[in-house]
Design an enzyme around this catalytic site. Structure first.
Site, PDB file in Angstrom:
ATOM      1  N   THR A 238      13.853 -25.686 189.849  1.00 51.65           N
ATOM      2  CA  THR A 238      15.142 -24.585 189.315  1.00 51.65           C
ATOM      3  C   THR A 238      16.229 -25.410 188.584  1.00 51.65           C
ATOM      4  O   THR A 238      17.431 -24.853 188.838  1.00 51.65           O
ATOM      5  CB  THR A 238      15.870 -25.047 191.276  1.00 51.65           C
ATOM      6  OG1 THR A 238      16.347 -26.556 191.292  1.00 51.65           O
ATOM      7  CG2 THR A 238      15.408 -23.975 192.219  1.00 51.65           C
ATOM      8  N   ARG A 240      15.420 -26.356 184.628  1.00 54.49           N
ATOM      9  CA  ARG A 240      15.597 -25.282 183.265  1.00 54.49           C
ATOM     10  C   ARG A 240      14.503 -25.164 182.959  1.00 54.49           C
ATOM     11  O   ARG A 240      13.388 -26.193 183.357  1.00 54.49           O
ATOM     12  CB  ARG A 240      16.252 -26.172 182.113  1.00 54.49           C
ATOM     13  CG  ARG A 240      18.114 -25.997 182.048  1.00 54.49           C
ATOM     14  CD  ARG A 240      18.380 -24.279 182.031  1.00 54.49           C
ATOM     15  NE  ARG A 240      19.812 -23.838 182.168  1.00 54.49           N
ATOM     16  CZ  ARG A 240      20.855 -24.511 183.366  1.00 54.49           C
ATOM     17  NH1 ARG A 240      20.355 -24.201 184.325  1.00 54.49           N
ATOM     18  NH2 ARG A 240      22.177 -23.865 183.452  1.00 54.49           N
ATOM     19  N   ASP A 264      12.457 -20.961 189.606  1.00 50.20           N
ATOM     20  CA  ASP A 264      12.933 -20.371 189.585  1.00 50.20           C
ATOM     21  C   ASP A 264      14.138 -20.540 187.963  1.00 50.20           C
ATOM     22  O   ASP A 264      14.947 -19.497 187.441  1.00 50.20           O
ATOM     23  CB  ASP A 264      14.880 -20.644 190.622  1.00 50.20           C
ATOM     24  CG  ASP A 264      15.912 -19.589 190.471  1.00 50.20           C
ATOM     25  OD1 ASP A 264      16.294 -18.434 190.626  1.00 50.20           O
ATOM     26  OD2 ASP A 264      16.651 -20.640 190.534  1.00 50.20           O
ATOM     27  N   GLU A 269      13.293 -16.718 179.307  1.00 52.34           N
ATOM     28  CA  GLU A 269      14.402 -15.591 180.472  1.00 52.34           C
ATOM     29  C   GLU A 269      14.820 -15.135 179.810  1.00 52.34           C
ATOM     30  O   GLU A 269      15.803 -15.484 179.378  1.00 52.34           O
ATOM     31  CB  GLU A 269      14.853 -16.768 181.699  1.00 52.34           C
ATOM     32  CG  GLU A 269      15.840 -17.882 181.865  1.00 52.34           C
ATOM     33  CD  GLU A 269      16.249 -18.455 182.394  1.00 52.34           C
ATOM     34  OE1 GLU A 269      15.320 -18.807 183.178  1.00 52.34           O
ATOM     35  OE2 GLU A 269      17.454 -18.943 183.100  1.00 52.34           O
ATOM     36  N   HIS A 288      16.176 -17.233 187.853  1.00 53.76           N
ATOM     37  CA  HIS A 288      17.150 -17.710 187.954  1.00 53.76           C
ATOM     38  C   HIS A 288      18.413 -17.559 188.926  1.00 53.76           C
ATOM     39  O   HIS A 288      18.867 -16.894 188.581  1.00 53.76           O
ATOM     40  CB  HIS A 288      17.603 -17.559 186.705  1.00 53.76           C
ATOM     41  CG  HIS A 288      17.840 -18.433 186.540  1.00 53.76           C
ATOM     42  ND1 HIS A 288      18.783 -19.232 185.101  1.00 53.76           N
ATOM     43  CD2 HIS A 288      19.475 -19.246 186.689  1.00 53.76           C
ATOM     44  CE1 HIS A 288      19.609 -20.379 185.323  1.00 53.76           C
ATOM     45  NE2 HIS A 288      20.120 -20.313 185.762  1.00 53.76           N
ATOM     46  N   ILE A 289      18.210 -17.615 189.980  1.00 57.37           N
ATOM     47  CA  ILE A 289      18.964 -17.278 190.856  1.00 57.37           C
ATOM     48  C   ILE A 289      19.535 -18.527 191.790  1.00 57.37           C
ATOM     49  O   ILE A 289      20.377 -17.754 192.928  1.00 57.37           O
ATOM     50  CB  ILE A 289      18.395 -15.462 192.002  1.00 57.37           C
ATOM     51  CG1 ILE A 289      17.525 -16.044 192.925  1.00 57.37           C
ATOM     52  CG2 ILE A 289      18.815 -14.229 191.520  1.00 57.37           C
ATOM     53  CD1 ILE A 289      17.241 -14.998 194.003  1.00 57.37           C
ATOM     54  N   GLY A 290      19.388 -19.528 191.628  1.00 56.05           N
ATOM     55  CA  GLY A 290      19.805 -20.883 192.272  1.00 56.05           C
ATOM     56  C   GLY A 290      21.088 -20.349 192.870  1.00 56.05           C
ATOM     57  O   GLY A 290      21.041 -21.024 193.953  1.00 56.05           O
ATOM     58  N   SER A 291      22.277 -20.123 191.992  1.00 52.97           N
ATOM     59  CA  SER A 291      23.739 -20.182 192.516  1.00 52.97           C
ATOM     60  C   SER A 291      23.997 -18.830 192.711  1.00 52.97           C
ATOM     61  O   SER A 291      25.733 -18.962 192.897  1.00 52.97           O
ATOM     62  CB  SER A 291      24.222 -20.910 191.431  1.00 52.97           C
ATOM     63  OG  SER A 291      24.568 -20.069 189.855  1.00 52.97           O
TER      64      SER A 291
HETATM   65  C1  8YV Z   1      23.967 -20.489 186.691  1.00 53.91           C
HETATM   66  C2  8YV Z   1      22.823 -22.534 186.611  1.00 53.91           C
HETATM   67  O1  8YV Z   1      23.490 -19.038 187.210  1.00 53.91           O
HETATM   68  O2  8YV Z   1      25.445 -23.395 186.715  1.00 53.91           O
HETATM   69  C3  8YV Z   1      23.949 -23.118 185.797  1.00 53.91           C
HETATM   70  O3  8YV Z   1      23.640 -24.257 185.341  1.00 53.91           O
HETATM   71  O4  8YV Z   1      21.420 -22.989 185.956  1.00 53.91           O
HETATM   72  C4  8YV Z   1      22.413 -21.314 186.942  1.00 53.91           C
HETATM   73  O5  8YV Z   1      22.985 -21.125 188.329  1.00 53.91           O
HETATM   74  C5  8YV Z   1      23.734 -19.663 185.550  1.00 53.91           C
HETATM   75  O6  8YV Z   1      23.977 -21.228 184.585  1.00 53.91           O
HETATM   76  C6  8YV Z   1      25.903 -19.745 185.027  1.00 53.91           C
HETATM   77  O7  8YV Z   1      25.647 -19.258 183.582  1.00 53.91           O
END
Ligand code: 8YV
Length: 322
Positions: A238, A240, A264, A269, A288-291
């Site tokens: 999760t 990079r 993720d 990507e 890439h939906i971690g946050s």
């Molecule tokens: C974000 C992320 O959605 O914050 C990070 O580093 O990888 C993600 O969870 C994204 O980067 C928002 O810019």
């Protein structure tokens, strides 16, 4: 004419964040959420005192060099800052901030989801139901592995890794980790420290990657290191995509040298990820939906605004990284 500092917001942010930002700043918004080219970004930056970008906007040294002198800060809406050349920003005296802490819970949830999805063959199962190919049941049908009681190896026991460790203890997992230096027990809990990545891999049933992307971690999980993992091990990322050598991981998954992966984040990507992943059954893939939760997106925006307010009040922002 407002004399508020002007902030260029590169992507469409939650309404509550854009409203709050407008209380203290004049804003250049992106209501259509267009992905700007570098040229467009620089053109818009000409009218801005600060930029509030996401990881989708890249700031290599040559872009930073071209930023207009009036741009004082890059206040990221992200915890990861690998899209910004921090040294180039320092040299140009552009302040850079990020949004740590507020996305740890959401990202940890996705790490656990990936572990479960990979271990329990969620992609395969879901496809089977959706495609009307589910015709039978037997004791041998869709048998996966449990994560309960397994050894979790955390590569990078930082903010997100520590939340993952706490959640994993709910599954009675024993937690192992590698950082460059061991953490104080207050932060490490009862996690077992391994002085090298290699040692961690050998002691791991489920590996969860949480170290930041940097030249030092680029391609860290390569074929030699994958070969040190158990044949039924699960790899979860999760952080990079760059931390993993995709050719090596795809080969290991194809050959059954490791059991499964939950990903993720990806090199290339969103649309140029390694094509091998799409063909494999033993991977569980998310975009890439971690946050990506309502709570966290708001909190990330508010955190970026706090940093901007501090900067334009002449104070040290809480989350300065350059
Ligand atoms: C974000 C992320 O959605 O914050 C990070 O580093 O990888 C993600 O969870 C994204 O980067 C928002 O810019």
């Amino acid at each position: 004419m407002s004399n508020k500092p002007v902030v260029l917001v590169t992507r469409k942010l939650p309404a509550a964040v854009e409203q709050k930002l407008a209380e203290s700043f004049a804003t250049i918004l992106n209501p259509d959420d267009k992905l700007y080219s570098t040229e467009e970004l620089l053109e818009l930056a000409a009218g801005a005192d600060a930029i509030l970008p996401c990881h989708t906007e890249k700031f290599p040294a040559e872009t930073i060099a071209q930023l207009p002198a009036r741009v004082k800060a890059i206040a990221n809406f992200s915890v990861g800052v690998d899209h910004v050349d921090l040294e180039a920003a320092r040299q140009k005296q552009v302040i850079v901030t990020n949004t740590p802490d507020v996305l740890s819970d959401a990202t940890a949830e996705i790490a656990i989801l990936l572990m479960l999805g990979a271990a329990r063959r969620a992609s395969e199962g879901e496809r089977l139901v959706r495609s009307q190919q589910w015709k039978d049941w037997s004791p041998a049908f869709m048998v996966g592995r449990q994560i309960t009681g397994k050894r979790l190896g955390i590569l990078g026991l930082g903010r997100v890794g520590q939340v993952v460790a706490r959640r994993a203890r709910g599954f009675e997992m024993t937690v192992h980790y590698h950082n460059r230096t061991p953490l104080h027990p207050d932060q490490a809990g009862n996690a077992v420290y391994h002085a090298s990545v290699e040692e961690l891999l050998a002691a791991t049933d489920v590996l969860s990657i949480h170290c930041p992307a940097s030249p030092a971690t680029q391609g860290l999980i390569n074929s030699e290191r994958l070969a040190m993992m158990h044949r039924d091990a699960i790899l979860v990322n999760t952080s990079r995509g760059g931390v993993v050598d995709d050719d090596a991981l795809v080969s290991a998954l194809q050959a059954g040298d490791i059991g499964a992966a939950g990903l993720d984040v990806f090199n290339g990507e969103p649309d140029s990820i390694h094509p091998g992943y799409r063909q494999l059954d033993n991977v569980f893939l998310l975009p890439h939906i971690g946050s990506a939760t309502v709570e966290t997106r708001d909190a990330m925006g508010f955190r970026a605004i706090d940093n901007l307010i501090a900067i334009f009040n002449g104070e040290e922002p809480g989350d300065r990284v350059a």
